[in-house]
Design an enzyme around this catalytic site. Structure first.
Site, PDB file in Angstrom:
ATOM      1  NE  ARG A 103     -47.954  16.467 -90.487  1.00 57.55           N
ATOM      2  CZ  ARG A 103     -47.951  17.220 -91.599  1.00 57.55           C
ATOM      3  NH1 ARG A 103     -46.814  17.565 -92.163  1.00 57.55           N
ATOM      4  NH2 ARG A 103     -49.084  17.615 -92.129  1.00 57.55           N
ATOM      5  CE1 TYR A 104     -42.493  14.530 -88.092  1.00 57.94           C
ATOM      6  CE2 TYR A 104     -42.757  16.906 -88.303  1.00 57.94           C
ATOM      7  CZ  TYR A 104     -42.423  15.676 -88.852  1.00 57.94           C
ATOM      8  OH  TYR A 104     -42.019  15.619 -90.166  1.00 57.94           O
TER       9      TYR A 104
ATOM     10  NE  ARG B  27     -39.827  17.750 -84.746  1.00 60.94           N
ATOM     11  CZ  ARG B  27     -39.972  16.426 -84.711  1.00 60.94           C
ATOM     12  NH1 ARG B  27     -40.422  15.820 -83.607  1.00 60.94           N
ATOM     13  NH2 ARG B  27     -39.711  15.705 -85.780  1.00 60.94           N
TER      14      ARG B  27
ATOM     15  CB  CYS C 271     -43.028  36.033 -98.013  1.00 62.14           C
ATOM     16  SG  CYS C 271     -43.698  34.552 -97.258  1.00 62.14           S
TER      17      CYS C 271
ATOM     18  CB  CYS D 290     -40.404  31.203-103.154  1.00 65.97           C
ATOM     19  SG  CYS D 290     -39.475  32.114-101.905  1.00 65.97           S
TER      20      CYS D 290
ATOM     21  CB  CYS E 242     -44.167  29.068-101.791  1.00 64.20           C
ATOM     22  SG  CYS E 242     -44.629  29.057-100.057  1.00 64.20           S
TER      23      CYS E 242
ATOM     24  NE  ARG F  73     -46.480  25.596 -94.743  1.00 61.00           N
ATOM     25  CZ  ARG F  73     -45.411  25.754 -93.980  1.00 61.00           C
ATOM     26  NH1 ARG F  73     -44.931  26.957 -93.753  1.00 61.00           N
ATOM     27  NH2 ARG F  73     -44.836  24.716 -93.420  1.00 61.00           N
TER      28      ARG F  73
ATOM     29  CG  ASP G  80     -43.190  19.684-100.103  1.00 58.06           C
ATOM     30  OD1 ASP G  80     -42.727  18.563 -99.835  1.00 58.06           O
ATOM     31  OD2 ASP G  80     -43.060  20.678 -99.355  1.00 58.06           O
TER      32      ASP G  80
ATOM     33  CG  ASP H 196     -42.678  17.285 -95.286  1.00 59.34           C
ATOM     34  OD1 ASP H 196     -43.189  16.408 -94.544  1.00 59.34           O
ATOM     35  OD2 ASP H 196     -42.477  18.457 -94.921  1.00 59.34           O
TER      36      ASP H 196
ATOM     37  CE  LYS I  22     -39.505  19.225 -92.193  1.00 59.75           C
ATOM     38  NZ  LYS I  22     -40.673  19.337 -91.276  1.00 59.75           N
TER      39      LYS I  22
HETATM   40  C1  LIG Z   1     -40.901  20.284 -90.515  1.00 59.85           C
HETATM   41  C2  LIG Z   1     -41.929  20.305 -89.512  1.00 59.85           C
HETATM   42  C3  LIG Z   1     -41.601  20.376 -88.148  1.00 59.85           C
HETATM   43  C4  LIG Z   1     -40.168  20.420 -87.659  1.00 59.85           C
HETATM   44  O1  LIG Z   1     -39.478  19.281 -88.026  1.00 59.85           O
HETATM   45  P1  LIG Z   1     -37.943  19.078 -87.589  1.00 59.85           P
HETATM   46  O2  LIG Z   1     -37.563  17.821 -88.314  1.00 59.85           O
HETATM   47  O3  LIG Z   1     -37.929  18.946 -86.121  1.00 59.85           O
HETATM   48  O4  LIG Z   1     -37.186  20.278 -88.053  1.00 59.85           O
HETATM   49  C5  LIG Z   1     -42.622  20.379 -87.234  1.00 59.85           C
HETATM   50  N1  LIG Z   1     -43.917  20.319 -87.618  1.00 59.85           N
HETATM   51  C6  LIG Z   1     -44.262  20.228 -88.913  1.00 59.85           C
HETATM   52  C7  LIG Z   1     -45.699  20.137 -89.270  1.00 59.85           C
HETATM   53  C8  LIG Z   1     -43.281  20.236 -89.907  1.00 59.85           C
HETATM   54  O5  LIG Z   1     -43.631  20.173 -91.200  1.00 59.85           O
HETATM   55  S1  SF4 Z   2     -40.902  29.649 -99.568  1.00 62.27           S
HETATM   56 FE1  SF4 Z   2     -42.996  30.435 -99.294  1.00 62.27          FE
HETATM   57  S2  SF4 Z   2     -43.132  30.949 -97.120  1.00 62.27           S
HETATM   58 FE2  SF4 Z   2     -40.945  30.798 -97.633  1.00 62.27          FE
HETATM   59  S3  SF4 Z   2     -40.308  32.886 -98.170  1.00 62.27           S
HETATM   60 FE3  SF4 Z   2     -40.858  31.844-100.074  1.00 62.27          FE
HETATM   61  S4  SF4 Z   2     -43.016  32.376-100.377  1.00 62.27           S
HETATM   62 FE4  SF4 Z   2     -42.547  32.814 -98.246  1.00 62.27          FE
END
Ligand SMILES: *Cc1c(COP(=O)(O)O)cnc(C)c1O
Ligand code: SF4
Length: 375
Positions: free
Chosen positions: A95-96, A99, A108, A112, A115, A117, A276, A313, A320
């Site tokens: 996305r960025y 990175r 996991c 959580c 979560c 995800r 989120d 986010d 973010k």
């Molecule tokens: C959070 C995130 C990152 C890393 O972001 P940083 O601000 O550099 O910690 C990279 N890719 C995605 C898709 C993210 O959600």
């Molecule tokens: S927040 Fe989601 S990905 Fe992270 S440890 Fe908890 S369940 Fe796993």
């Protein structure tokens, strides 16, 4: 000793019946949770179980399912950050600019309830395969702008050492990949996983960073402190991400205690996330004002080291965005910046003159008095 974490994982609570036996739920309450757990898996490690002090306490709320997870909410989505939309090859979200985020597994040690995800954690078959690792490595190799990769999931530290090392070694053959980060909740939820063997392996792949996940000071037990100590001793800089959660940490006192407890185990607070908009997690949402008030209570009142960046986010995949109390900077204009400190006192910082770069440093024109600047 080395394999203790596998036994701990095996002894985790996964069935609603376990909640009756181990957490004192009535049969009727447990029955009502069966449907929830079918949709969103539950797992509670013996370590986390031990830290629960009473029904509904800040640890309980994070890991014990509720029927609220099944309530519809039109603002919530399965993938509110549109991670699937930015997935360039299986497992890799780019996305960025410089990175990328790699989902190495969807497993996991604890699931959580809040979560982000929730849509994919805990289902079978979500761990990266050797073939998929090659595809990811090829993508990164052909994108020289990627200098930072973040292992995420799921929890990367649930992979066995050999698979984790396979990914690390595949990526370390790419010269432009400067740093590797691992995002993990394992040190806090399954500390027995942080074995001396794991630490010895990880330290051969430096520069390696870790961002851990802690939400409440009760999570910092002596075992967790030791696990973090082993990672820190392996030279891995440790950060922490915290999710702002209603009923768990949505007040300045708890948050300050958490941040201080983290620094004491050599973990530097990194992000504080606004929750989120994930389907099945609406019960954890707080007003953004709650987060701002926490920042107001931290800034100036305690070490800057103890203050995470508060981020939202952006829904839809905007990434973010850092949020700060607006009154910190009351005004910025060409002449001055008006600032407010932690004691509510207002200060004026004069701007440097807006002199064009063409004017040499020793030219008297650079010393133009303030009042001659355009406003
Ligand atoms: C959070 C995130 C990152 C890393 O972001 P940083 O601000 O550099 O910690 C990279 N890719 C995605 C898709 C993210 O959600
Ligand atoms: S927040 Fe989601 S990905 Fe992270 S440890 Fe908890 S369940 Fe796993």
């Amino acid at each position: 000793m080395t394999d203790q974490w596998k036994y701990d994982l095996r002894d985790s609570l996964e069935a609603t019946e376990d909640l009756i036996e181990r957490l004192g739920l009535s049969t009727r309450e447990a029955d009502r949770l069966r449907e929830v757990v079918t949709r969103y898996p539950m797992r509670i490690t013996p370590h986390v179980l031990k830290t629960i002090r009473y029904q509904g306490d800040p640890i309980w709320l994070q890991v014990v399912p509720t029927t609220e997870e099944m309530e519809p909410d039109y603002e919530m989505q399965d993938d509110p950050l549109n991670e699937e939309g930015d997935m360039v090859v299986p497992h890799l979200v780019h996305r960025y600019p410089d990175r990328a985020l790699l989902f190495v597994t969807n497993q996991c040690p604890v699931y959580c309830r809040f979560c982000t995800r929730k849509r994919f954690v805990g289902s079978p078959g979500g761990t990266i395969t050797p073939e998929a690792i090659e595809v990811v490595a090829d993508y990164i190799r052909s994108h020289s702008e990627i200098r930072d990769i973040i292992f995420s999931g799921g929890d990367p530290l649930l992979l066995v050492d050999s698979l984790l090392e396979r990914i690390l070694s595949a990526l370390r053959t790419i010269p432009h990949l400067e740093i590797i980060r691992i995002g993990s909740r394992v040190p806090g939820t399954l500390p027995s996983r942080i074995t001396p063997e794991l630490c010895a392996m990880l330290k051969t792949y430096h520069p390696l960073y870790m961002n851990l996940h802690f939400n409440h000071p009760d999570e910092i037990t002596p075992e967790v402190a030791e696990a973090c100590g082993r990672l820190a001793d392996a030279g891995i800089p440790l950060g922490s991400q915290t999710v702002l959660l209603k009923g768990v940490n949505d007040n300045p006192d708890t948050m300050k205690r958490l941040m201080h407890a983290l620094l004491k185990i050599r973990v530097k607070p990194y992000y504080l996330y606004q929750a989120d908009l994930v389907t099945g997690t609406h019960q954890f949402r707080t007003p953004v004002e709650t987060g701002l008030n926490i920042l107001r209570a931290l800034h100036g009142h305690t070490s800057g080291m103890a203050i995470p960046r508060y981020v939202i986010d952006a829904p839809g995949g905007g990434g973010k965005i850092t949020v700060v109390p607006p009154e910190f900077v009351l005004e910025i204009n060409a002449r001055e910046v008006i600032l407010k400190n932690y004691e509510d006192q207002v200060y004026r910082y004069p701007q440097v003159e807006a002199v064009p770069d063409a004017v040499p440093a020793d030219d008297p024109a650079r010393l133009t008095p303030l009042q001659r600047l355009p406003s």
